[in-house]
Design a protein around this motif. Structure first.
Motif, PDB file in Angstrom:
ATOM      1  N   THR A   1      48.865  40.217  35.504  1.00 29.39           N
ATOM      2  CA  THR A   1      48.747  39.425  34.276  1.00 29.39           C
ATOM      3  C   THR A   1      47.544  38.486  34.351  1.00 29.39           C
ATOM      4  O   THR A   1      46.780  38.330  33.392  1.00 29.39           O
ATOM      5  CB  THR A   1      50.033  38.629  34.042  1.00 29.39           C
ATOM      6  OG1 THR A   1      51.141  39.528  33.952  1.00 29.39           O
ATOM      7  CG2 THR A   1      49.935  37.811  32.765  1.00 29.39           C
ATOM      8  N   THR A   2      47.356  37.869  35.499  1.00 33.76           N
ATOM      9  CA  THR A   2      46.207  36.981  35.687  1.00 33.76           C
ATOM     10  C   THR A   2      44.897  37.754  35.587  1.00 33.76           C
ATOM     11  O   THR A   2      43.925  37.292  34.968  1.00 33.76           O
ATOM     12  CB  THR A   2      46.294  36.297  37.061  1.00 33.76           C
ATOM     13  OG1 THR A   2      47.497  35.533  37.147  1.00 33.76           O
ATOM     14  CG2 THR A   2      45.095  35.389  37.293  1.00 33.76           C
TER      15      THR A   2
ATOM     16  N   LYS B   1      46.021  48.541  30.583  1.00 37.75           N
ATOM     17  CA  LYS B   1      45.253  47.302  30.674  1.00 37.75           C
ATOM     18  C   LYS B   1      44.457  47.205  31.977  1.00 37.75           C
ATOM     19  O   LYS B   1      43.463  46.474  32.052  1.00 37.75           O
ATOM     20  CB  LYS B   1      46.193  46.100  30.574  1.00 37.75           C
ATOM     21  CG  LYS B   1      46.981  46.040  29.273  1.00 37.75           C
ATOM     22  CD  LYS B   1      46.068  45.878  28.070  1.00 37.75           C
ATOM     23  CE  LYS B   1      46.874  45.723  26.789  1.00 37.75           C
ATOM     24  NZ  LYS B   1      45.967  45.570  25.607  1.00 37.75           N
TER      25      LYS B   1
ATOM     26  N   GLY C   1      45.027  39.885  31.749  1.00 33.50           N
ATOM     27  CA  GLY C   1      45.348  39.163  30.542  1.00 33.50           C
ATOM     28  C   GLY C   1      46.817  39.161  30.215  1.00 33.50           C
ATOM     29  O   GLY C   1      47.624  39.916  30.773  1.00 33.50           O
ATOM     30  N   SER C   2      47.194  38.299  29.295  1.00 36.96           N
ATOM     31  CA  SER C   2      48.603  38.125  28.933  1.00 36.96           C
ATOM     32  C   SER C   2      49.172  39.322  28.197  1.00 36.96           C
ATOM     33  O   SER C   2      50.372  39.401  27.958  1.00 36.96           O
ATOM     34  CB  SER C   2      48.757  36.869  28.055  1.00 36.96           C
ATOM     35  OG  SER C   2      47.945  36.990  26.897  1.00 36.96           O
TER      36      SER C   2
END
Length: 833
Positions: free
Chosen positions: A373-374, A482, A377-378
Motif C-alpha cells: 500500500t505504501t 497496481k 498507493g492507497s
C-alpha cells in the motif's frame, strides 16, 4: 533406540567374540564383500598414515581398506555412502552424488575434518573450497580406483593438514600383464553409466593405465531435468628403475550434479498432517523447471546494474584438470618419496536452498499488504497469487492445493581455483640395542587460491514437487494490477552478494618414528608444524534499492560499493601423536593413541565478512582391541574427542532481510565419548556376516557468548545432527559353483535420534532401512543387481539448516528435512579381460 534394533546392530560385533578358529579356517574360499579386502588379520597392506607399508593388524590406529572388488560389491551411490560402511564415520548421503555430509567421531562440522587425498596428495589443499571441495566434490570412484584407504584419528594430523581422518583414493597402475574391464550400469532412476579401464606394459619397465566413466542420471528425485551428467578420465605412466619408480599421472573431470535440499514434509501448525500429497516424500523436490532461466540483478561498484544468469539444471558443474608426479627410490638405507601435483579448474554451482517453513498463503500475503500500500498507493485493495512470468494474468489459488506457500533461495556461485602441492620425505630404519627405529622426516608445501563470485536470490514457490514459481500481486478494487511484491517470482533480489579473491601458502615440516621395541611391542610418535600465509580481499557490499517502482523485491538488495577490504593474515598450527601397539598373540592385539589436532582458520577468512582467525584445537584419544582368525576379525576401538576451544557460529535465516544474518557465535568445548566396532565373521559353508556399529555421546559443554547471549540451553546438549548410535549389518551367502560364483547379500543401516538445533528442541527421528543384491560371476563376466531402501523406509536427515539450527522448527519432531531416497534398483554388467 529399541532393544530389537540394538540387538540387530550388535549381532555382527558381539558374535565375533565366539569365533571358532577351526571353522573360520574352513570358510568357503570366496572373495569377501567387506571393507577388508583380503583378510581380517591384516594381510592387506596399508600405506596411508605410516612411514612404510604395513599390515592392517600391525598398525596402532583405526584403518580400513576397500579394494576395487569390495567397492563393486558394496555398490555405493556416492562416496559418502561408501565411507558410511565404516564405524566412526556418520554420513548424510541424501544430497545426491556429491556434496554429501561426513562426520568423524562426533566432530562438530559437516566434513568432520575428513581429508581426501589421491595417491597421497590432495587434489585441492584446503578441506573445503567455496562449495566445490567437500570431499566427494572432487573425488569420484570408477574402475581406475584401485582401492580406498581410510584412517580415522591416529596419525591423520601428521600426514595431512587439519585432518581428523584421511581418505586416500589410490589409483590403478599398469603391470606386466595386460588387463582391462568394461562395466555398464542401468538404474531405475534413469541411470546410464559406462565405466572402463585398460592397463598393461609399454616395455619391460614401463606400464600404463587409463580409464574413467561417462554417466547420465535423471535423479533420485523428480526435478524435471537430468540430475547428473558428465564423467572423468584418469591415466598414468609408471616407469620402474633398478632402485625405484617414477609415475606421471593426469586427470580431467567434467561433471554436472544436482544438489538435493530439504523439503517440507508436514504442516508446521499440524505436524500430524502430512504434505506427501503435494511433495512426495521419496520423489519430491522443490527444484523447479521455473528456475531454468534465473536472472539475479545487482549493482556493481560503479553503480551499474548487472545481471547474473542461472539455470538450476546446471547443478554443481565441476571442471578441473590435475597432473601429478610421483617418485620413490632406495639409496642404500634411505627411502626417498617425492610427490607433486597441480590442479586447476572451475566450479559453477546452481542450487535451490531451503529457507523458511511453509506459511499459510493468506498469512504470508497479509504480511506484505502494508508495504504494498505504501509503495503502490492507497488503491491497493488486496494481494493475490499468480504464476510467475504471466504478468499477473494466470491466477493461482493456494487453497486449491495445500493452502501454503514457501520461499527458497537460489544460489549462483562461480569459483575459479588452483592448487599446487608437493611432499618430500626420507625414511630410514636404524637398529639399536632396544629394537629398531623407522624414522621418517618430510616437508609438505602448497600454493592455492580461488576467485569467487556468489549471488543469492529468494523465490516464492508453490508447495509441491517441482513447484510453480509464484508472483505476489497487488490488485485494486477493480482487479487491476497496481504492482508486484515479487519480481518474476523473486521475493527478494540479491539479498546476499559476495565476491573476492585469495591466495594461500602453507609450509609444513613433519617427522615420525616407528619404534619396534620387540617383535610384539611397537611405539610410534609423530610431530607436524605448519606455517600459513594468506593474501586476499573481499568486495564491500551495502544495502541498496535498485529503483524499480513496480516491485518491492529490489527495495533491499546488496550492492557493491566499489571498496575492497584486503587482508594478509598468518597463522600456525602444531599437531602431534603418540601411539603404542602390543600383540599378545598372532591373533590378539591391543593399541592406544593420543593426538592433538589444531585446525587454523582457512584462507576463506580473507573473503568472508566477519570470519574469525581463531583456531580450534582438539585432543584425540583412542584405545583398541584387535582379534583376528583367518578371514574373521573384530576391531573394537574406544575413543574420546574433546575440542577445547571450539569456535562455533550458528546462523538462522531472517525473512525480513532474506539472509542468514541472525548469527550467534559461541566459544566452548565439544566432547564425544564412544566405542566403535568393525567386524566380520566367516563360518564353515557359504554364510558370513560383516558390519560396523558406533555408540557415542556427542555433546556441547561450557559454551559462552562474547556478546552475552544465554548459552544455558546448549549446555550438555547433543551436537547438532549427530546420533548416539549408528551402524550397519551386511550378511552374505557365497556359493562357489564350479568355476562360477553366486553371492546373495543384504544390508541393514540404522541411525538413531538426532536434533536439528543446538538446544535440542526439534528431533530428527531414528530410522533404519534395508538394501540387498545378487551377484553372479561366470568366467570374465559379472552380473549384479543391487537395490537400496527396498521397503521405502522413512527417514529424515539435516532438517532445514538455514532456519532451524538456533531454535528448531517449532515442533517436537522435524517437519522439514532431507528424506532418504526411495527404493531404487541398479543392474551392473561387467566383463574383464
Amino acid at each position: 533406540m529399541t532393544n530389537r534394533n540394538l540387538m540387530m546392530l550388535g549381532a555382527a560385533a558381539s558374535s565375533l567374540f565366539l569365533i571358532n578358529p577351526a571353522s573360520a579356517q574352513d570358510a568357503v574360499s570366496a572373495r569377501p564383500t567387506s571393507p577388508e579386502a583380503i583378510d581380517g588379520k591384516g594381510e592387506d597392506i596399508i600405506v596411508t598414515g605410516s612411514a612404510r607399508q604395513q599390515r592392517r593388524f600391525d598398525v596402532s590406529y583405526a584403518v580400513n581398506a576397500f579394494d576395487a572388488d569390495a567397492i563393486r560389491d558394496l555398490a555405493p551411490k556416492n562416496m559418502a555412502e561408501l565411507l558410511g560402511t565404516l564405524p566412526g564415520i556418520q554420513i548424510e548421503g541424501t544430497g545426491g552424488e556429491v556434496q554429501n555430509i561426513t562426520r568423524v567421531r562426533g566432530i562438530p562440522t559437516d566434513r568432520g575434518y575428513l581429508y581426501f587425498q589421491q595417491d597421497g596428495l590432495p587434489l585441492y589443499h584446503e578441506l573445503d573450497g567455496f562449495f566445490f571441495n567437500q570431499g566427494d566434490g572432487m573425488n569420484r570412484t570408477d574402475l581406475m580406483t584401485q582401492r580406498v584407504e581410510v584412517v580415522r584419528g591416529g596419525p591423520a594430523p601428521i600426514y595431512a593438514s587439519a585432518a581428523a581422518a584421511v581418505a586416500n583414493v589410490i589409483t590403478r597402475t599398469g603391470t606386466a600383464t595386460p588387463q582391462g574391464e568394461a562395466q555398464l550400469t542401468l538404474g531405475t532412476t534413469g541411470l546410464y553409466r559406462l565405466d572402463a579401464y585398460q592397463s598393461g606394459p609399454i616395455d619391460e619397465n614401463t606400464f600404463y593405465a587409463v580409464g574413467g566413466f561417462i554417466r547420465q542420471n535423471d535423479g533420485y528425485r523428480d526435478s524435471g531435468f537430468p540430475a547428473d551428467r558428465g564423467g572423468q578420465i584418469r591415466a598414468n605412466l609408471l616407469h620402474e628403475f633398478g632402485n625405484g619408480s617414477i609415475k606421471v599421472s593426469g586427470q580431467y573431470t567434467n561433471d554436472h550434479n544436482i544438489f538435493y535440499l530439504s523439503i517440507p514434509t508436514a504442516y508446521p501448525n499440524d505436524p500430524s498432517h502430512s504434505l506427501n500429497d503435494y511433495v512426495d516424500f521419496f520423489n519430491g523436490t522443490l527444484a523447479s523447471d521455473g528456475l531454468r532461466d534465473v536472472n539475479i540483478r545487482y549493482r556493481d561498484g560503479a553503480g551499474v546494474v548487472q545481471n547474473q544468469r542461472g539455470d538450476l539444471a546446471n547443478g554443481r558443474h565441476m571442471r578441473f584438470g590435475n597432473v601429478g608426479l610421483d617418485y620413490e627410490g632406495d639409496f642404500g638405507d634411505w627411502h626417498v618419496l617425492a610427490k607433486g601435483g597441480y590442479t586447476e579448474g572451475r566450479s559453477h554451482f546452481d542450487a535451490l536452498y531451503s529457507t523458511s517453513n511453509p506459511v499459510d498463503a493468506n498469512k504470508f500475503a497479509s504480511g506484505y499488504l502494508s508495504a504494498a500500500t505504501t509503495a503502490f498507493g492507497s488503491g491497493v485493495a488486496s494481494l493475490g497469487y499468480a504464476l510467475a512470468g504471466s504478468n499477473g494474468q494466470t491466477v493461482y489459488d493456494p487453497y486449491a492445493d495445500s493452502g501454503l506457500v514457501v520461499s527458497a533461495q537460489y544460489r549462483s556461485i562461480d569459483t575459479r581455483f588452483y592448487s599446487g602441492q608437493g611432499d618430500l620425505s626420507l625414511t630410514r630404519k636404524f637398529e639399536t640395542g632396544l629394537g629398531s627405529h623407522d624414522i621418517r622426516v618430510g616437508g609438505y608445501g602448497a600454493l592455492w587460491g580461488n576467485r569467487t563470485f556468489a549471488a543469492y536470490q529468494n523465490y516464492l514457490l508453490q508447495v509441491a514437487g517441482n513447484p510453480e514459481v509464484l508472483d505476489l500481486v497487488a490488485y485494486g478494487a477493480d482487479g487491476a494490477i497496481k504492482g508486484y511484491v515479487t519480481d518474476n517470482g523473486a521475493i527478494q533480489i540479491a539479498p546476499s552478494l559476495n565476491s573476492g579473491e585469495f591466495d594461500g601458502q602453507v609450509i609444513a615440516l613433519y617427522a615420525s618414528d616407528t619404534w619396534d621395541v620387540t617383535d610384539r611391542l611397537r611405539i610410534d610418535l609423530g610431530l607436524r608444524h605448519e606455517w600459513y600465509s594468506y593474501n586476499g580481499f573481499r568486495r564491500v557490499t551495502e544495502v541498496a534499492n535498485l529503483g524499480d517502482p513496480t516491485t518491492l523485491a529490489d527495495n533491499s538488495t546488496r550492492a557493491f560499493t566499489g571498496a575492497i577490504v584486503s587482508s594478509s593474515p598468518k597463522v600456525e598450527a602444531t599437531n602431534w601423536t603418540v601411539g603404542v601397539n602390543y600383540d599378545l598373540t598372532d591373533n590378539l592385539g591391543f593399541y592406544g593413541r593420543a593426538s592433538q589436532l589444531q585446525v587454523p582458520a582457512n584462507a576463506m577468512v580473507t573473503i568472508n565478512e566477519g570470519s574469525s582467525l581463531a583456531s580450534s584445537k582438539a585432543k584425540l584419544f583412542e584405545a583398541g582391541l584387535k582379534l583376528a582368525f583367518g578371514r574373521s576379525y573384530l576391531y573394537l576401538t574406544a575413543f574420546y574427542t574433546k575440542f577445547d576451544p571450539l569456535n562455533a557460529s550458528f546462523s538462522a535465516y531472517n525473512p525480513a532481510t532474506g539472509r542468514s544474518d541472525q548469527t550467534v557465535t559461541f566459544v566452548g568445548t565439544a566432547e564425544n565419548k564412544g566405542v566403535e566396532a568393525d567386524g566380520a565373521l566367516h563360518v564353515a559353508g557359504p554364510f558370513k556376516i560383516a558390519g560396523s556399529v558406533t555408540v557415542q555421546d556427542p555433546k556441547y559443554l561450557d559454551f559462552a557468548n562474547t556478546s552475552g547471549a544465554d548459552a544455558g540451553a546448549i549446555e550438555g546438549a547433543q551436537i547438532v545432527r549427530q546420533p548416539k548410535v549408528y551402524g550397519n549389518i551386511r550378511p552374505t551367502l557365497d556359493f562357489v559353483l564350479g568355476s562360477d560364483r553366486l553371492s546373495v547379500y543384504g544390508r541393514y543401516d540404522y541411525v538413531s535420534r538426532r536434533y536439528v538445533d543446538v538446544t535440542n528442541t526439534t528431533a530428527l527421528p531414528a530410522y533404519g532401512y534395508f538394501g540387498g543384491g545378487i551377484t553372479y560371476e561366470h568366467d570374465a563376466w559379472r552380473l549384479q543387481i543391487v537395490g537400496d531402501n527396498l521397503t521405502n523406509a522413512h527417514g529424515l536427515t539435516e532438517g532445514n539448516t538455514a532456519g532451524d539450527t538456533l531454535t528448531g522448527q517449532g515442533t517436537p519432531e522435524a517437519v522439514f528435512g532431507r528424506p532418504l531416497f526411495g527404493r531404487n534398483v541398479r543392474l551392473v554388467v561387467s566383463r574383464k579381460w
